[in-house]
Design an enzyme around this catalytic site. Structure first.
Site, mmCIF file in Angstrom:
data_model
loop_
_atom_site.group_PDB
_atom_site.id
_atom_site.type_symbol
_atom_site.label_atom_id
_atom_site.label_comp_id
_atom_site.label_asym_id
_atom_site.label_seq_id
_atom_site.Cartn_x
_atom_site.Cartn_y
_atom_site.Cartn_z
ATOM 1 N N SER A 124 -2.955 -17.305 -13.349
ATOM 2 C CA SER A 124 -3.868 -18.243 -13.005
ATOM 3 C C SER A 124 -3.880 -18.812 -11.803
ATOM 4 C CB SER A 124 -3.923 -19.196 -14.333
ATOM 5 O OG SER A 124 -2.573 -19.895 -14.135
ATOM 6 N N HIS A 127 -8.154 -12.939 -14.433
ATOM 7 C CA HIS A 127 -7.829 -14.103 -15.218
ATOM 8 C C HIS A 127 -8.998 -14.632 -16.146
ATOM 9 C CE1 HIS A 127 -7.623 -18.834 -14.321
ATOM 10 N NE2 HIS A 127 -6.804 -18.558 -15.516
ATOM 11 N N GLU A 139 -12.313 -14.560 -14.036
ATOM 12 C CA GLU A 139 -12.079 -14.438 -12.673
ATOM 13 C C GLU A 139 -11.548 -13.345 -12.240
ATOM 14 O OE1 GLU A 139 -11.280 -18.332 -10.025
ATOM 15 O OE2 GLU A 139 -9.674 -17.724 -11.587
ATOM 16 N N ASN A 191 -8.448 -22.924 -11.150
ATOM 17 C CA ASN A 191 -7.427 -23.724 -11.212
ATOM 18 C C ASN A 191 -7.435 -24.916 -9.748
ATOM 19 O OD1 ASN A 191 -6.409 -23.699 -13.753
ATOM 20 N ND2 ASN A 191 -5.201 -21.815 -13.571
#
Length: 286
Positions: free
Chosen positions: A122, A143, A155, A193
């Protein structure tokens, strides 16, 4: 390699993310080999998959026959060599660069030369993870979001040497297991993130500084921004240790604007990691 060439998917790590990835791949019709370092972790992964499939059957999102077929497609193992015939392997181990590089080095030695290796990291660099392999062009970030069977997004992260063919395969595989994708460059935190961690940390600071109670902070953010969970509840669901690890990585790479909130560090030190331990910012039945 094209999407139609993928028959067997390997998953390294049978924890929350790994068992979720194994489940959605099997539900989509792929044969899956799910590997962890000890049999107790593999067994726990299967228990989580069984509970998740049972929920989907109760919600009438799957028939019992479909759930049984998905469960039957997943093989568990503690032997990395059992992944040697996988066409795509997704790594979902702890968010630690040394651990991930060790896994990728072993996978590079074990898997066939055409096998694509994906990481579910992540926050960590795809390029650095891929650097221990002889196939950096066939390493990609995939991800998945937590919980994997529920969340629709993946992702797709491009490392310095990731080929266009590998990126296209990563997107196609994610879509084949029922997800929607977006692309991100290999920069700390990628899209999600990079933005999410400071949002959560600011929510923790607001609570710690007495701006509002935890329920009012979460209620304000859900009603005020139309997100499904406020920052404190979401942190509990992600795992406060996971949030702290991600925040510390971003802090190291990007500076003080990503510094983890003090109360977050204190909660983790106390062992209150959120829903998975029964207590975080809120309390949960286990």
């Amino acid at each position: 390699m094209q999407l139609e060439d993928i028959g067997t998917v390997g998953v390294v790590g049978a924890g929350t993310m790994g068992n979720g990835i194994a489940q959605v791949a099997a539900t989509a019709g792929y044969d899956v080999v799910m590997r962890d370092v000890e049999q107790q972790f593999v067994s726990a992964g299967f228990d989580a998959i069984d509970r998740s499939l049972d929920r989907l059957v109760r919600k009438e999102e799957l028939t019992q026959a479909e759930a049984d077929r998905a469960r039957g497609r997943i093989e568990g193992t503690t032997d990395l060599a059992d992944l040697r015939d996988a066409h795509l392997v997704v790594e979902a181990v702890t968010e630690d660069m040394g651990v991930k590089q060790s896994v990728f080095g072993d996978l590079d030695d074990t898997c066939g030369p055409e096998t694509v290796l994906a990481t579910n990291t992540s926050t960590l660099s795809i390029t650095t993870i891929a650097s221990v392999t002889d196939r950096p062009d066939r390493v990609v970030g995939l991800h998945f979001m937590n919980p994997v069977p529920v969340m629709k997004g993946v992702e797709v992260v491009e490392g310095e040497k990731t080929s266009e063919e590998t990126l296209a395969l990563g997107r196609a595989f994610a879509q084949a297991v029922g997800k929607e994708t977006w692309d991100a460059d290999d920069k700390p935190g990628f899209v999600v993130n990079r933005i999410l961690m400071p949002w959560i940390n600011e929510g923790v600071r607001a609570y710690d500084e007495g701006i509002a109670g935890k329920a009012d902070i979460d209620r304000g953010m859900t009603l005020g921004t139309n997100v499904p969970m406020g920052p404190l509840e979401l942190a509990d669901h992600i795992g406060l240790d996971v949030v702290l690890d991600a925040s510390e990585t971003l802090h190291e790479e990007l500076g003080d604007r990503y510094q983890p909130a003090y109360l977050l560090k204190r909660k983790v030190a106390a062992g209150d990691l959120g829903k998975k331990t029964g207590a975080g910012f809120y309390e949960y039945e286990r």
